[in-house]
Design an enzyme around this catalytic site. Structure first.
Site, mmCIF file in Angstrom:
data_model
loop_
_atom_site.group_PDB
_atom_site.id
_atom_site.type_symbol
_atom_site.label_atom_id
_atom_site.label_comp_id
_atom_site.label_asym_id
_atom_site.label_seq_id
_atom_site.Cartn_x
_atom_site.Cartn_y
_atom_site.Cartn_z
ATOM 1 N NE ARG A 108 -3.728 -1.252 -10.175
ATOM 2 C CZ ARG A 108 -2.452 -1.024 -9.924
ATOM 3 N NH1 ARG A 108 -1.549 -1.234 -10.870
ATOM 4 N NH2 ARG A 108 -2.079 -0.596 -8.731
ATOM 5 C CG HIS A 142 -4.716 3.721 -11.775
ATOM 6 N ND1 HIS A 142 -4.057 2.571 -12.139
ATOM 7 C CD2 HIS A 142 -5.509 3.372 -10.735
ATOM 8 C CE1 HIS A 142 -4.440 1.571 -11.367
ATOM 9 N NE2 HIS A 142 -5.313 2.032 -10.504
ATOM 10 C CG HIS A 168 -12.386 -1.336 -5.176
ATOM 11 N ND1 HIS A 168 -13.571 -1.992 -5.466
ATOM 12 C CD2 HIS A 168 -12.124 -1.642 -3.892
ATOM 13 C CE1 HIS A 168 -13.994 -2.636 -4.402
ATOM 14 N NE2 HIS A 168 -13.134 -2.438 -3.436
ATOM 15 C CD GLU A 169 -7.601 -4.085 -6.700
ATOM 16 O OE1 GLU A 169 -6.365 -4.070 -6.728
ATOM 17 O OE2 GLU A 169 -8.249 -4.767 -5.896
ATOM 18 N N GLY A 170 -6.152 1.023 -6.383
ATOM 19 C CA GLY A 170 -5.353 2.201 -6.695
ATOM 20 C C GLY A 170 -6.244 3.368 -7.062
#
Length: 599
Positions: free
Chosen positions: A296, A445, A438-440
């Site tokens: 992240r 978040h 990407h990545e959540g």
């Protein structure tokens, strides 16, 4: 100056702002010094200039193709992956015992930023392997470590993280990939499929090693039943490598980031696929969060690097492109002026500069916290860990979202030329868009920050961040410099706004959980702007000091540019927190009450 990043700004962050040499007082980093750090950055720049940047456009035009069951990537990636392995980039931060260099994460991230700015797609391959190998070395058995990590460090074997599945996406509790025990301890039969797997298959290496999440049959439901496995494309046998029942079902064709393949993979559909348990059963998600959190921060750096490259491309164009005349000029026979002299073009350049340099400052700060968390003890360690944990959603999401806007501004500066493939900014614009996903996603978040991170450990992380920001404000006020005093006063008001809004929302969470989290993404925006403003005040304080002792016009211009950009960020970006605060403390429920049939 390289065409895609500023070495001067990188040195400013590392040596003037963070004073990264302080890390060499710890035993783990004692063999390093300013000279060794400079050598690392110079080596990164050399590889970026000679190997990565020349392939930027070509890798975009000649995207990976699935042929005869294997994804074929650009031929140049074979030499690049080999070079990253041979030069020790993949395991540079690991210990000497593991063949690493014990390099600070802060410096490694600065080097990665150079690679990413040069050619994002090409930079992805080696650092995915770093994350995957780090999971094995952290949680795997001695046998797994010995069998897999040396070949991953060498660049001969690619590492991936295999999480996402059809109809599950970010909801990992719903994954259906299954693991069934065999007669051999720690070995399982894997069946299922994964989608959107970065570098999930390609011909630039000898083997692919997937760090895969699956559920052991009969285990707990939801995320509590997830385990982590090493699943190689080719498994190790007494007679060498043999295919392991991992089938590449497809390759995704993307709007950007085309040089790195994204694969759809099937496990155990045609023949037996074996996976090797990492750590204990049912703890896979906890293990994977190590790689995910590292990734992240990495995604934030990727976005910042692309935004930086776009900024320098549009700046170069603005300094060369003549068009129009100054607003006050009345004589049409006078020569045209360069567009960099127009106020609106300067506004767009300042916007880009304020976002990418502010984001880079935060991301390198996160690297320093990661290093301190690794080598320090007690209070210093706890403080670094909690600050890094709290700000990971911001470090990932603020650059990801904002660099979509800054690369758009770069295209706008070039006008019609920016919309063509004759210039690189259209590619940067396309490549930036993946990072809010990407990545959540950004929404995830926002939920993580507001719904979990603020109150974690009794709210200690937020307390530490407030103390850090207040210390910077106090330092600015004590300088007696009018500009710094003005910025400090405005940041102090914004910090009070954060405290007021946060208290209001946390009280709301006890009454209406859905409304509390409905605008979590807006809270993330709000929190992120104030965090970047803090970084800009830090930069302004240091720039003011540098300006006093600057011994060349180039340095004076650099520091004046920092001060002007800090002013811009407070004038144009920090002011947005006032309207966000109004929205975040409103009782209206527009998004909650809206019905699907009304759209």
């Amino acid at each position: 100056m390289p065409s895609f990043f500023s070495k001067r700004d990188l040195h400013f962050n590392l040596y003037e702002l963070l004073k990264v040499e302080q890390l060499t007082s710890y035993d783990y980093f004692q063999d390093h010094d300013r000279q060794s750090f400079d050598m690392v950055l110079d080596a990164a720049e050399q590889i970026a200039n000679k190997m990565l940047h020349p392939l930027l456009t070509e890798m975009d035009r000649k995207e990976p193709q699935l042929m005869d069951g294997t994804i074929r990537v650009h031929e140049g990636m074979k030499a690049i992956t080999k070079r990253f392995g041979e030069d020790g980039w993949i395991n540079a931060t690991f210990s000497y015992d593991e063949g690493g260099q014990q390099l600070p994460v802060t410096v490694q991230n600065a080097a990665a930023f150079i690679f990413q700015a040069a050619n994002y797609s090409a930079s992805v391959y080696p650092f995915l392997t770093t994350g995957a190998a780090n999971l094995i070395r952290s949680f795997g058995s001695k046998e797994l470590i010995e069998q897999y990590t040396p070949l991953m460090y060498s660049g001969r074997w690619q590492g991936t993280m295999a999480l996402t599945e059809p109809n599950a996406g970010s909801s990992l509790s719903d994954i259906s990939t299954a693991a069934e025990p065999t007669n051999e301890e720690g070995v399982y039969k894997i069946t299922g499929q994964k989608i959107f797997i970065s570098c999930g298959d390609h011909d630039a290496c000898e083997n692919i090693v997937h760090l895969l999440l699956a559920k052991i049959k009969g285990g707990p439901a939801g995320t509590k039943g997830i385990s982590l496995f090493v699943v190689p494309k080719k498994r190790i046998t007494e007679n060498g490598l043999t295919l392991n029942g991992v089938t590449t079902a497809g390759v995704y064709h993307k709007m950007g980031y085309k040089g790195a393949p994204i694969a759809h993979l099937m496990f155990g559909s045609d023949e037996t696929c074996l996976g090797y348990l990492v750590g204990e059963p049912h703890k896979g998600l906890n293990y994977m969060f190590q790689m995910m959190n590292e990734a992240r921060v990495g995604v934030g750096m990727n976005a910042t690097a692309i935004g930086t490259a776009a900024y320098y491309a549009s700046l170069a164009y603005a300094k060369e492109r003549p068009q129009g005349r100054p607003i006050t000029a009345k004589d049409p026979t006078q020569p045209q002026t360069l567009i960099v002299h127009h106020a609106d073009v300067k506004r767009m350049l300042l916007f880009q500069k304020s976002v990418v340099e502010g984001a880079l400052s935060l991301l390198l700060q996160c690297g320093l916290w990661a290093d301190l968390a690794h080598v320090s003890e007690e209070d210093t360690k706890e403080r670094a860990e909690l600050l890094l944990d709290l700000l990971t959603p911001v470090a990932k999401s603020y650059p990801s979202e904002m660099c979509c806007q800054t690369t758009s501004a770069a295209v706008q500066i070039l006008g019609g030329a920016g919309y063509t493939t004759d210039f690189p900014v259209e590619q940067y614009y396309r490549e930036a868009r993946i990072h809010p996903i990407h990545e959540g996603t950004t929404g995830i978040h926002g939920l993580d920050l507001l719904g979990r991170k603020l109150t974690l450990h009794g709210g200690k992380g937020l307390q530490y961040l407030t103390e850090e920001i207040q210390e910077t404000i106090t330092q600015a006020k004590q300088s007696a410099n009018p500009q710094l005093l003005d910025l400090a006063t405005r940041l102090e008001a914004a910090l009070e706004r954060v405290q007021t809004v946060t208290t209001w929302l946390l009280n709301l969470s006890k009454q209406d959980k859905e409304l509390f989290l409905a605008d979590a993404t807006l809270y993330l925006d709000f929190f992120g702007i104030v965090t970047i403003a803090w970084q800009w005040l830090k930069q302004a304080i240091q720039a003011q000091k540098g300006l006093i002792t600057a011994n060349s016009e180039e340095n004076r211009n650099f520091y004046q540019g920092k001060l002007a950009t800090a002013n811009y960020f407070f004038d144009y970006e920090l002011v947005k927190t006032s309207s966000l605060a109004v929205r975040l403390t409103s009782h209206t429920k527009g998004t909650v009450e809206m019905q699907p049939d009304w759209f």
